[in-house]
Design a protein around this motif. Structure first.
Motif, PDB file in Angstrom:
ATOM      1  N   PRO A 192       0.594  -1.417   0.093  1.00  0.00           N
ATOM      2  CA  PRO A 192       0.077  -0.090   0.118  1.00  0.00           C
ATOM      3  C   PRO A 192       0.837   1.199  -0.105  1.00  0.00           C
ATOM      4  O   PRO A 192       1.573   1.512   0.851  1.00  0.00           O
ATOM      5  CB  PRO A 192      -0.867  -0.084   1.182  1.00  0.00           C
ATOM      6  CG  PRO A 192      -0.539  -1.363   2.026  1.00  0.00           C
ATOM      7  CD  PRO A 192       0.589  -2.076   1.119  1.00  0.00           C
ATOM      8  N   LYS A 193       0.720   2.146  -1.205  1.00  0.00           N
ATOM      9  CA  LYS A 193       1.531   3.214  -1.474  1.00  0.00           C
ATOM     10  C   LYS A 193       1.691   4.260  -0.394  1.00  0.00           C
ATOM     11  O   LYS A 193       2.521   4.844   0.313  1.00  0.00           O
ATOM     12  CB  LYS A 193       1.364   3.912  -2.658  1.00  0.00           C
ATOM     13  CG  LYS A 193       1.001   3.086  -3.833  1.00  0.00           C
ATOM     14  CD  LYS A 193       2.369   2.127  -3.995  1.00  0.00           C
ATOM     15  CE  LYS A 193       2.061   0.853  -4.954  1.00  0.00           C
ATOM     16  NZ  LYS A 193       2.355  -0.413  -4.426  1.00  0.00           N
ATOM     17  N   GLY A 194       0.328   4.214   0.342  1.00  0.00           N
ATOM     18  CA  GLY A 194       0.406   5.372   1.387  1.00  0.00           C
ATOM     19  C   GLY A 194       1.130   5.195   2.772  1.00  0.00           C
ATOM     20  O   GLY A 194       0.890   6.069   3.673  1.00  0.00           O
ATOM     21  N   HIS A 195       1.373   3.974   3.043  1.00  0.00           N
ATOM     22  CA  HIS A 195       2.203   3.464   4.044  1.00  0.00           C
ATOM     23  C   HIS A 195       3.805   2.950   4.139  1.00  0.00           C
ATOM     24  O   HIS A 195       4.024   2.718   4.943  1.00  0.00           O
ATOM     25  CB  HIS A 195       1.486   2.120   4.619  1.00  0.00           C
ATOM     26  CG  HIS A 195      -0.119   2.329   4.831  1.00  0.00           C
ATOM     27  ND1 HIS A 195      -0.484   2.907   5.972  1.00  0.00           N
ATOM     28  CD2 HIS A 195      -1.124   2.133   4.171  1.00  0.00           C
ATOM     29  CE1 HIS A 195      -1.892   3.022   6.100  1.00  0.00           C
ATOM     30  NE2 HIS A 195      -2.454   2.562   4.805  1.00  0.00           N
ATOM     31  N   TYR A 196       4.394   3.520   2.957  1.00  0.00           N
ATOM     32  CA  TYR A 196       5.608   3.161   2.705  1.00  0.00           C
ATOM     33  C   TYR A 196       6.342   3.693   3.759  1.00  0.00           C
ATOM     34  O   TYR A 196       7.322   3.342   4.515  1.00  0.00           O
ATOM     35  CB  TYR A 196       5.943   3.762   1.502  1.00  0.00           C
ATOM     36  CG  TYR A 196       5.899   2.778   0.274  1.00  0.00           C
ATOM     37  CD1 TYR A 196       4.988   1.696   0.207  1.00  0.00           C
ATOM     38  CD2 TYR A 196       6.426   2.906  -0.944  1.00  0.00           C
ATOM     39  CE1 TYR A 196       4.575   0.961  -0.795  1.00  0.00           C
ATOM     40  CE2 TYR A 196       6.382   2.210  -1.997  1.00  0.00           C
ATOM     41  CZ  TYR A 196       5.631   1.198  -2.170  1.00  0.00           C
ATOM     42  OH  TYR A 196       5.145   0.420  -3.038  1.00  0.00           O
TER      43      TYR A 196
ATOM     44  N   PHE B 160       4.479   7.997  -7.891  1.00  0.00           N
ATOM     45  CA  PHE B 160       3.216   7.881  -7.979  1.00  0.00           C
ATOM     46  C   PHE B 160       2.559   8.735  -9.070  1.00  0.00           C
ATOM     47  O   PHE B 160       1.895   9.859  -8.707  1.00  0.00           O
ATOM     48  CB  PHE B 160       2.673   7.997  -6.392  1.00  0.00           C
ATOM     49  CG  PHE B 160       1.191   7.745  -6.389  1.00  0.00           C
ATOM     50  CD1 PHE B 160       1.030   6.428  -6.274  1.00  0.00           C
ATOM     51  CD2 PHE B 160       0.204   8.710  -6.327  1.00  0.00           C
ATOM     52  CE1 PHE B 160      -0.484   6.156  -6.138  1.00  0.00           C
ATOM     53  CE2 PHE B 160      -0.974   8.583  -5.968  1.00  0.00           C
ATOM     54  CZ  PHE B 160      -1.509   7.130  -5.980  1.00  0.00           C
TER      55      PHE B 160
ATOM     56  N   ILE C 201      -6.054  11.815  -4.154  1.00  0.00           N
ATOM     57  CA  ILE C 201      -4.830  11.211  -3.778  1.00  0.00           C
ATOM     58  C   ILE C 201      -3.832  12.178  -2.990  1.00  0.00           C
ATOM     59  O   ILE C 201      -2.576  11.462  -2.846  1.00  0.00           O
ATOM     60  CB  ILE C 201      -4.368  10.654  -5.131  1.00  0.00           C
ATOM     61  CG1 ILE C 201      -3.775  11.843  -6.128  1.00  0.00           C
ATOM     62  CG2 ILE C 201      -5.078   9.482  -5.590  1.00  0.00           C
ATOM     63  CD1 ILE C 201      -3.099  11.334  -7.251  1.00  0.00           C
TER      64      ILE C 201
ATOM     65  N   THR D  90      -3.378  12.641   0.269  1.00  0.00           N
ATOM     66  CA  THR D  90      -2.763  11.658   1.134  1.00  0.00           C
ATOM     67  C   THR D  90      -1.509  10.727   0.910  1.00  0.00           C
ATOM     68  O   THR D  90      -0.439  10.950   1.400  1.00  0.00           O
ATOM     69  CB  THR D  90      -3.723  11.071   2.016  1.00  0.00           C
ATOM     70  OG1 THR D  90      -4.815  12.037   2.441  1.00  0.00           O
ATOM     71  CG2 THR D  90      -3.124  10.568   3.240  1.00  0.00           C
ATOM     72  N   ILE D  91      -1.845  10.142  -0.280  1.00  0.00           N
ATOM     73  CA  ILE D  91      -0.775   9.002  -0.714  1.00  0.00           C
ATOM     74  C   ILE D  91       0.318   9.996  -1.322  1.00  0.00           C
ATOM     75  O   ILE D  91       1.609   9.394  -1.072  1.00  0.00           O
ATOM     76  CB  ILE D  91      -1.636   8.168  -1.766  1.00  0.00           C
ATOM     77  CG1 ILE D  91      -2.609   7.303  -1.262  1.00  0.00           C
ATOM     78  CG2 ILE D  91      -0.532   7.382  -2.600  1.00  0.00           C
ATOM     79  CD1 ILE D  91      -3.531   6.431  -2.278  1.00  0.00           C
TER      80      ILE D  91
ATOM     81  N   ALA E 158       2.268  11.052   1.645  1.00  0.00           N
ATOM     82  CA  ALA E 158       2.876   9.987   2.280  1.00  0.00           C
ATOM     83  C   ALA E 158       4.374   9.569   1.658  1.00  0.00           C
ATOM     84  O   ALA E 158       5.285   9.351   2.189  1.00  0.00           O
ATOM     85  CB  ALA E 158       2.050   9.101   2.439  1.00  0.00           C
ATOM     86  N   MET E 159       4.020   9.454   0.027  1.00  0.00           N
ATOM     87  CA  MET E 159       5.192   8.960  -0.484  1.00  0.00           C
ATOM     88  C   MET E 159       6.294  10.089  -0.418  1.00  0.00           C
ATOM     89  O   MET E 159       7.669   9.537  -0.353  1.00  0.00           O
ATOM     90  CB  MET E 159       4.681   8.754  -2.055  1.00  0.00           C
ATOM     91  CG  MET E 159       5.878   7.702  -2.851  1.00  0.00           C
ATOM     92  SD  MET E 159       6.127   6.399  -2.137  1.00  0.00           S
ATOM     93  CE  MET E 159       4.556   5.399  -2.648  1.00  0.00           C
TER      94      MET E 159
END
Length: 194
Positions: free
Chosen positions: A114-118, A142, A156, A158-159, A162-163
C-alpha cells in the motif's frame, strides 16, 4: 522457465496490477547483482515477482506479505508450478501489523504494498535490512504527483504526501544511499550503509 513466466505475467497484467516491464527488469538485475540469501516481499499479489526473484537467485529464500487471501492461494499455486514452493512462504495479513514484528535480517526487500504506508513501514524495514542490503521500492513517484510534476488531485493527496515523506526518509538519512529512478511509476533503490 523464464519464457513461461513472461507469458504468465502478460496474462496476469490483464486482470491484476503487476510490476511494469522496465521496473521488473531492474528488479531482477538488482537481485542478480546482489545475490541475496533472504528476500522480503511486501505485497506478493499472485507471486510472479517472487518467482522471478527466486529463479534469478537460486540460493535465496523469500518471505512474502499479502492481505488478499485469494491472491495468496493463486501465489501458492504459481510457486508450485514454477518449483519454488519450498523456498517461499507467505504471511497473510495487514503489512502494517506484520512488519513491526518481523525478526531476523533480510538482504533484499521488495516494497510494493500500500503506497500510502511506505513511510510508516520504513523504520521497521530498515531494522530488518542487513547492512549492505537493498530496499527496492516501486511506485515511488506515484504517477508524477510526488515530485510536483502534476497538480495533486484531492483524492490522492494523502498518498502523494506520504510518498514524499518516504522519499525524504530514504534520501536524507546519512546511513542510506538511495537512487530514485524515473521509469514508469518510479523506483527507489536504497542501500543500507550502517
Amino acid at each position: 522457465m523464464i519464457n513461461r513466466l513472461k507469458e504468465k505475467r502478460e496474462a496476469e497484467r490483464l486482470k491484476n496490477p503487476i510490476l511494469r516491464d522496465k521496473s521488473f527488469e531492474l528488479l531482477l538485475d538488482t537481485v542478480k547483482e546482489l545475490k541475496p540469501k533472504r528476500i522480503l516481499e511486501v505485497g506478493v499479489n499472485v507471486g510472479l515477482s517472487s518467482i522471478a526473484m527466486l529463479l534469478s537467485c537460486e540460493s535465496a529464500t523469500l518471505t512474502g506479505l499479502e492481505i488478499d487471501e485469494e491472491a495468496i492461494e493463486e501465489a501458492k499455486r504459481n510457486y508450485k508450478e514454477f518449483g519454488v514452493e519450498n523456498r517461499a512462504k507467505i504471511f497473510c495479513g495487514d503489512a502494517g501489523e506484520i512488519i513491526p514484528v518481523l525478526t531476523g535480517e533480510y538482504d533484499f526487500i521488495f516494497l510494493d504494498g500500500p503506497k500510502g504506508h511506505y513511510h510508516e513501514y520504513l523504520p521497521y524495514l530498515l531494522a530488518v535490512l542487513k547492512k549492505g542490503g537493498i530496499l527496492f521500492a516501486d511506485n515511488v513517484l506515484f504517477r508524477g504527483y510526488v515530485l510536483g510534476e502534476k497538480k495533486v488531485p484531492h483524492r490522492i493527496a494523502t498518498i502523494a504526501h506520504a510518498m514524499q515523506k518516504f522519499i525524504a526518509g530514504v534520501t536524507l538519512d546519512p546511513n542510506l544511499q538511495t537512487e530514485i529512478i524515473d521509469i514508469e511509476d518510479g523506483v527507489s533503490i536504497t542501500r543500507k550503509l550502517n
